[in-house]
Design a protein around this motif. Structure first.
Motif, mmCIF file in Angstrom:
data_model
loop_
_atom_site.group_PDB
_atom_site.id
_atom_site.type_symbol
_atom_site.label_atom_id
_atom_site.label_comp_id
_atom_site.label_asym_id
_atom_site.label_seq_id
_atom_site.Cartn_x
_atom_site.Cartn_y
_atom_site.Cartn_z
ATOM 1 N N THR A 96 16.190 26.007 -22.261
ATOM 2 C CA THR A 96 16.451 24.715 -21.654
ATOM 3 C C THR A 96 15.003 23.970 -21.661
ATOM 4 N N ASP A 97 14.168 24.547 -21.386
ATOM 5 C CA ASP A 97 12.623 24.018 -21.490
ATOM 6 C C ASP A 97 12.386 23.065 -22.766
ATOM 7 N N ILE A 98 12.918 23.843 -23.670
ATOM 8 C CA ILE A 98 12.642 23.313 -25.024
ATOM 9 C C ILE A 98 13.427 22.211 -25.298
ATOM 10 N N ILE A 99 14.725 22.258 -24.896
ATOM 11 C CA ILE A 99 15.821 20.830 -24.918
ATOM 12 C C ILE A 99 15.164 19.738 -24.283
ATOM 13 N N GLN A 100 14.742 19.988 -23.090
ATOM 14 C CA GLN A 100 14.538 19.056 -22.079
ATOM 15 C C GLN A 100 12.963 18.456 -22.796
ATOM 16 N N LYS A 101 12.070 19.080 -23.259
ATOM 17 C CA LYS A 101 10.905 18.523 -24.010
ATOM 18 C C LYS A 101 11.342 17.504 -25.040
ATOM 19 N N HIS A 102 12.488 17.842 -25.861
ATOM 20 C CA HIS A 102 12.932 17.471 -27.108
ATOM 21 C C HIS A 102 13.443 15.953 -26.495
ATOM 22 N N PHE A 103 14.245 15.918 -25.417
ATOM 23 C CA PHE A 103 14.618 14.503 -25.207
ATOM 24 C C PHE A 103 13.838 13.667 -24.438
ATOM 25 N N ARG A 104 12.905 14.031 -24.016
ATOM 26 C CA ARG A 104 11.802 13.143 -23.106
ATOM 27 C C ARG A 104 11.376 12.321 -24.224
#
Length: 509
Positions: A501-509
């Motif tokens: 989840t943290d990886i996905i969020q960092k990607h969309f920021r």
């Protein structure tokens, strides 16, 4: 102890199961495959055991043939290009006593001169010694036990021998040299033989034939020998790679007779590489391969002479003076009289086992036709002669290697032709395959590789794999080799979800 045995059995079974599952040899994988009934596994074990036995049996048979019988004798017929061997001739004069040498020989031994009452007695004895052969040993029976006659019989025969005055002509215009020899026929002279090193009376380091007998080209000047002499002579024709044998037939000529003899010849040769084989494998010997330590050359007849010499030693405890080249007790007059009683046994070699190898290179001569002319009167009446004419041979035998090491490890071969085969016979072991109309199967027999491939589906790499597996298994079981188990700790499911989840969020920021 029981625990150790159990451990060994377990290791062996594990290794066997691993080998069967990994090897490329056919059939082994079925033994340890999953979902197999025990009867199926047993059946595959029986099949594989039978295949291994067949491979070993055929391979051992092939090894025996390769080791013991790798050659074959073939027949060649391209005679127009051949140079054929000239025969060796041994000439033995009927009268072997030179009357000019006789008085000196008697005087030096018995101090008796012409006119002495015993001169004729000693003359008869000298003549008996010089004229004696293994065929007429009865000549010694006329002499009583006289201690004065115990002299060196060999030296006595040599001291009174006649010189050779035989004129030789041949088609190749080669200078022919006679060699004085001591044979079972007494003192004789031999021409064109490479096997006289042992029986030469006067030893010489020079070979008159240069290790090769005379040859001739039959389609040019023709092949003939013309021998002429003023005395009565017995001529013995024999192989140039052998010595004379007293059991053979001979041609006798004397003035004023001219004898014409047609001679046929059969030659035996060798192909490339045959000489490099051990005598046991090629089953023949060359002239420079003597079997006895006291001989310099080997020949079939000299081998038989050794058998007769041994038989004479058994019968009478001495050897005739004809075998002067062998150390041992030489027969005196009483010994020669003893041998005369057993003359027939010496001739037939009765009671003596005599096994002699054949020549690798040889030429056999046979007198086919003989014609005698009487030249009474005129200049030709003073000399007798014999004219040997050699017929051109149309075939000869050659020994070739047919079973090389490559054939030992090679495979089957198939040779086909589109033309009829009318004169082909392929030798396979001790049998033969007759020619077929259009296709010949040329079998080098089932070799090591052929047997392994046929019964086990194996190749060279398959055996490399077996060796590799054994080495790898031993290395893996070595006590100095430690195996460390690596344990992997998997992160909890919730932690992995949080990380993703943290990886996905960092990607969309």
């Amino acid at each position: 102890m029981l625990a150790l045995v159990s451990k060994v059995v377990r290791v062996v079974m594990e290794s066997w199961k691993e080998f069967c599952s990994e090897t490329s040899l056919h059939g082994f994988n079925h033994i340890t495959a999953e979902r197999r009934h025990w009867s199926e596994r047993l059946l595959w074990v029986c099949f594989i055991a039978a295949s291994v036995w067949l491979v070993l049996d055929i391979s051992m048979g092939q090894w025996q043939r390769y080791d013991e019988n790798p050659t074959i004798v073939t027949l060649e017929k391209d005679f127009r290009t051949w140079r054929i061997h000239m025969p060796a001739v041994t000439a033995c004069l009927k009268n072997k006593v030179d009357v000019k040498k006789l008085p000196n020989a008697i005087k030096s031994r018995w101090n008796v001169e012409a006119g002495h009452p015993k001169y004729l007695y000693y003359s008869r004895f000298v003549s008996a010694v010089a004229s004696s052969t293994l065929e007429n040993l009865t000549l010694f029976e006329q002499f009583d036990d006289d201690p004065t006659l115990n002299v060196d019989l060999f030296r006595l025969a040599v001291d009174v021998m006649e010189d050779s005055n035989i004129k030789v002509s041949n088609g190749e215009k080669i200078k022919a040299i006679w060699t004085p020899v001591m044979t079972e026929l007494g003192v004789c002279h031999t021409l064109n033989s490479v096997a006289t090193a042992d029986i030469e009376i006067f030893k010489s380091n020079v070979s008159h034939t240069k290790d090769n007998p005379m040859t001739c080209q039959a389609d040019t000047n023709g092949c003939f020998l013309y021998l002429e002499c003023a005395a009565e002579i017995h001529y013995y024709l024999h192989s140039p790679y052998d010595v004379v044998d007293y059991t053979e037939a001979h041609t006798t000529t004397s003035p004023p007779l001219i004898t014409h003899v047609d001679v046929t010849t059969t030659e035996i040769g060798v192909g490339p590489g045959v000489r490099d084989l051990l005598p046991r494998r090629r089953q023949c010997l060359f002239t420079d391969e003597p079997t006895a330590g006291y001989r310099q050359v080997y020949s079939t007849h000299s081998c038989r002479q050794d058998c007769r010499r041994r038989l004479a030693m058994e019968l009478c405890g001495c050897q005739p003076f004809y075998y002067f080249y062998v150390a041992g007790p030489t027969c005196t007059v009483s010994g020669m009289r003893c041998l005369s009683v057993h003359q027939h046994r010496l001739f037939t070699l009765e009671g003596q086992r005599c096994s002699c190898s054949q020549h690798c290179v040889d030429a056999v001569f046979k007198e086919a036709l003989e014609k005698i002319e009487n030249m009474t009167g005129g200049p030709f009446g003073l000399r007798g002669s014999v004219h040997y004419t050699l017929e051109q041979p149309r075939e000869r035998y050659v020994r070739y290697i047919v079973f090389y090491f490559q054939d030992l490890v090679g495979e089957w071969q198939l040779l086909c032709t589109t033309t009829p085969c009318t004169r082909v016979t392929v030798s396979v072991s001790h049998s033969s395959i007759p020619y077929a109309p259009f296709c010949i199967v040329l079998c080098r027999q089932v070799s090591f590789g052929g047997a392994a491939g046929l019964f086990l589906g194996a190749s060279f790499i398959s055996f490399v794999e077996v060796g590799y597996f054994l080495v790898e298994r031993l290395a893996r079981s070595s006590p100095t080799h430690t195996v460390t188990d690596v344990k992997r700790f998997n992160a909890p499911y919730e932690a992995r979800i949080t990380e993703l989840t943290d990886i996905i969020q960092k990607h969309f920021r």
